[in-house]
Design a protein around this motif. Structure first.
Motif, PDB file in Angstrom:
ATOM      1  N   ALA A 466       1.005   6.507   2.453  1.00 40.38           N
ATOM      2  CA  ALA A 466       1.297   5.518   3.488  1.00 40.38           C
ATOM      3  C   ALA A 466       0.120   5.365   4.447  1.00 40.38           C
ATOM      4  O   ALA A 466      -0.175   4.256   4.911  1.00 40.38           O
ATOM      5  N   GLN A 467      -0.565   6.467   4.750  1.00 42.65           N
ATOM      6  CA  GLN A 467      -1.719   6.396   5.647  1.00 42.65           C
ATOM      7  C   GLN A 467      -2.862   5.607   5.018  1.00 42.65           C
ATOM      8  O   GLN A 467      -3.643   4.970   5.723  1.00 42.65           O
ATOM      9  N   SER A 469      -2.353   3.162   2.865  1.00 42.75           N
ATOM     10  CA  SER A 469      -1.805   1.901   2.353  1.00 42.75           C
ATOM     11  C   SER A 469      -2.592   0.712   2.879  1.00 42.75           C
ATOM     12  O   SER A 469      -2.984   0.679   4.051  1.00 42.75           O
ATOM     13  N   ASP A 471      -1.320  -2.153   3.368  1.00 45.70           N
ATOM     14  CA  ASP A 471      -0.400  -2.985   4.138  1.00 45.70           C
ATOM     15  C   ASP A 471      -0.293  -2.493   5.578  1.00 45.70           C
ATOM     16  O   ASP A 471      -0.460  -1.303   5.864  1.00 45.70           O
ATOM     17  N   ASP A 472       0.007  -3.421   6.480  1.00 41.38           N
ATOM     18  CA  ASP A 472       0.177  -3.061   7.879  1.00 41.38           C
ATOM     19  C   ASP A 472       1.389  -2.161   8.096  1.00 41.38           C
ATOM     20  O   ASP A 472       1.402  -1.324   9.003  1.00 41.38           O
ATOM     21  N   ASP A 473       2.412  -2.333   7.249  1.00 45.31           N
ATOM     22  CA  ASP A 473       3.618  -1.527   7.423  1.00 45.31           C
ATOM     23  C   ASP A 473       3.515  -0.175   6.746  1.00 45.31           C
ATOM     24  O   ASP A 473       4.459   0.609   6.766  1.00 45.31           O
ATOM     25  N   GLY A 474       2.348   0.130   6.150  1.00 46.46           N
ATOM     26  CA  GLY A 474       2.139   1.429   5.538  1.00 46.46           C
ATOM     27  C   GLY A 474       3.028   1.686   4.335  1.00 46.46           C
ATOM     28  O   GLY A 474       3.590   2.781   4.189  1.00 46.46           O
ATOM     29  N   ASP A 475       3.146   0.698   3.455  1.00 47.29           N
ATOM     30  CA  ASP A 475       3.978   0.850   2.264  1.00 47.29           C
ATOM     31  C   ASP A 475       3.244   1.705   1.241  1.00 47.29           C
ATOM     32  O   ASP A 475       2.227   1.274   0.672  1.00 47.29           O
TER      33      ASP A 475
END
Length: 612
Positions: A466-467, A469, A471-475
């Motif tokens: 996730a860190q 990722s 994507d902004d949402d950390g997917d």
């Protein structure tokens, strides 16, 4: 077959009895393409062969001051030039098509064998050899297939030209007709030595590739023990051996090329001297001398194809032999029968191992290699095709098949067998791509990715992904995993591979040391998670850790190829000395001191139970 039609719907069943037979099989399955290439090659070669005649006519027309004949010769030269251009273009097009389609066929055959054998492939053939076959060897095999039609066109053109020269001007044509076979076959005595040197180069290159593959795979470990320079030195020495072998091979091929230049040069000098003598004596016209000389000069072009086909065969024969060694490996020699996915107890007649349907069975083997072979056999991987002695091959072919219910796995179609039983190797491989792509595997649909990841205790892996990722949402599902999962630790890779296996939800899941790379706390949670998620499904885990053995419904001890004890983990600890020796890692001195008596086990048993 055109390139746009690739891949083949069915690459066929290759002839793997020998390398030459495999090359013949490839050529036979490309007969249409070979005939097209041969036709365009003949157009190209015979158009070139027609130039000397028109040039001779033109020279004689100039001498006789005949404008009409000179114009006719000029028109013929233009027409032949157009035919040469068309023939050369289409020859190149069809020949390259033959090369690419042949290479694609071999690649598909290798991919099919790899998919059929799975992790068993690298146990039978070195990984470096598989890499060499699927890269350089495929290219050399395609080269021979592509060069074959051009060689045949050149050989036919030489025969036609020699016959034509004998008819056109016997006095000089006979000299050319006699000399051409000598020139074509002059290199034959040198070919065996050149082939041996080419084989030596291929062998050393394969070993160097295998060494490089092993070094890259173990780079993290090598850095940990400071062994980079040691292995770098080994690879440098192997690389130098390849270089020396390549230089020795190149020297031989340079000698062959020199012979192909020297002998034709001697022929041309002799032809000019003898022809000039005949022309001075008035026995032939100057135009005839020019025609024969031009024909002999242009015949050197198709003659070079004899050298090329010799080189192509010398390089492709060992490549084809290595491809045959891989393609000859088979999952089973039995004929597959159409059937649905079977269910029931998983039973191995060879060892007597029984994994009851719907239970979590743990298997303890003192020998890790024996555990790996048994796990492979439980997945229906018959041991036929090993590169070993004939006696060993015969023994493996007689080994009974593993049964799922009352159905032999070896008799099932490959897709059905894989759906029924999935084997996760001790060292599973993670392909490059996002986590979502990694977990997008054929499955029953009953186990979600979230459930599998939770059962495999992948929380820390998801947090790390996730860190990173994009994507902004950390997917974490959209985070890319590098080749073979090298950006992750060994334990993280192992747990992701376990989650991938759990998602497939097979009828029977076989795990070989699924928690060997994790700490004890994580191991206990993974064992409980797998047992819970697989409740009611057949699961077999090869392990020797008390934490995993304690959650199993049934534990089986395999010793020297046979089941010698079965029961629960705690019962076997108390009653079976051999089981206790494996699980508690007893040394021989400790076992002798205990004298295999039950009272002396109390403390050790309590300690193990507390750890579990």
């Amino acid at each position: 077959m055109q390139i746009r039609d690739l891949p083949y719907s069915d690459p066929g069943d290759p002839d793997v009895r020998s390398g030459p037979r495999f090359l013949y099989w490839l050529g036979r399955h490309q007969l249409g393409g070979q005939l097209k290439s041969l036709g365009w090659g003949l157009l190209h070669q015979l158009s070139i062969a027609g130039l000397p005649v028109t040039v001779g006519v033109a020279v004689q027309a100039v001498i006789e001051r005949s404008g009409a004949r000179l114009a006719l010769a000029g028109g013929l030269i233009v027409a032949l030039g157009v035919l040469i251009a068309v023939g050369d273009t289409m020859l190149h097009r069809t020949a390259v098509t033959n090369w690419i389609t042949a290479a694609a066929r071999v690649q598909q055959l290798l991919a099919r064998t790899t998919a059929e054998l799975g992790a068993a492939l690298t146990r039978r053939v070195a990984a470096g050899e598989v890499v060499a076959v699927s890269t350089g060897d495929v290219e050399k095999i395609g080269w021979f297939v592509e060069a074959l039609s051009r060689f045949l066109a050149a050989a036919i053109a030489l025969v036609v030209v020699c016959v034509g020269l004998v008819i056109y001007l016997p006095t000089l044509g006979v000299v050319v007709a006699v000399a051409m076979p000598v020139l074509a076959l002059a290199v034959l005595p040198l070919l065996p030595r050149a082939t041996r040197r080419a084989d030596e180069q291929r062998e050393k290159a394969g070993k160097a590739t295998e060494l490089a593959s092993d070094t890259v795979a173990g780079l993290r470990v090598l850095r940990g023990i400071g062994g980079e320079e040691l292995f770098l030195g080994r690879y440098r020495r192997a690389s130098q051996e390849v270089r020396k072998a390549a230089v020795r091979s190149a020297r031989m091929w340079a000698l062959i090329s020199a012979v192909q230049v020297l002998l034709p040069g001697i022929l041309l000098i002799s032809l000019v001297w003898y022809g000039a003598t005949l022309a001075r004596e008035g026995r032939i016209d100057v135009g005839q001398l020019v025609t024969v000389y031009s024909a002999a000069t242009l015949m050197l072009f198709p003659l070079r194809h004899f050298e090329e086909i010799a080189m192509a065969y010398s390089f492709s024969r060992p490549s084809a032999q290595r491809a045959v060694r891989v393609l000859s490996l088979r999952r089973s020699d039995r004929t597959a029968t159409e059937a649905g996915v079977p269910s029931g107890d998983l039973y191995d007649p060879a060892t007597g191992l029984m994994a009851p349907r719907g239970q979590f069975t743990a298997v303890v083997c003192g020998d890790p290699d024996e555990a790996g072979r048994l796990a492979e056999r439980l997945g229906g991987h018959a041991q036929t095709g090993d590169q070993d002695t004939e006696e060993k091959k015969g023994e493996e072919k007689k080994a009974p098949s593993v049964l799922l219910g009352a159905v032999a796995l070896d008799e099932l179609p490959l897709d059905t067998a894989r759906t029924a039983v999935l084997v996760q190797d001790k060292d599973p491989v993670l392909l490059s791509g996002t986590l979502q792509e990694l977990l997008d595997v054929p499955s029953s649909g009953l186990v979600t990715a979230e459930e599998a990841l939770e059962a495999a205790q992948c929380g820390d892996v998801l947090a790390a992904l996730a860190q990173a990722s994009p994507d902004d949402d950390g997917d974490p599902m959209r985070t890319r995993i590098t080749e073979r999962g090298r950006s992750l630790s060994g334990g993280q890779r192992q747990r992701l591979a376990l989650a991938r296996s759990l998602i497939t939800d097979p009828e029977a899941l076989v795990l070989d040391e699924p928690t060997s790379a994790v700490d004890s706390h994580t191991e206990a949670r993974v064992a409980a998670g797998v047992a819970g998620l697989r409740r009611g499904r057949t699961t077999v885990a090869f392990a020797s850790s008390p934490l995993l053995l304690d959650v199993a419904d049934r534990v089986v001890l395999v010793h020297e190829g046979s089941v010698v004890a079965a029961g629960t983990h705690r019962d076997l600890l108390r009653s079976e000395p051999r089981y206790r020796a494996v699980v508690t890692r007893e040394t021989d001195d400790e076992a002798a001191a205990r004298n295999v008596t039950v009272p002396a086990l109390t403390t050790s048993t309590q300690e193990i139970e507390e750890r579990a």
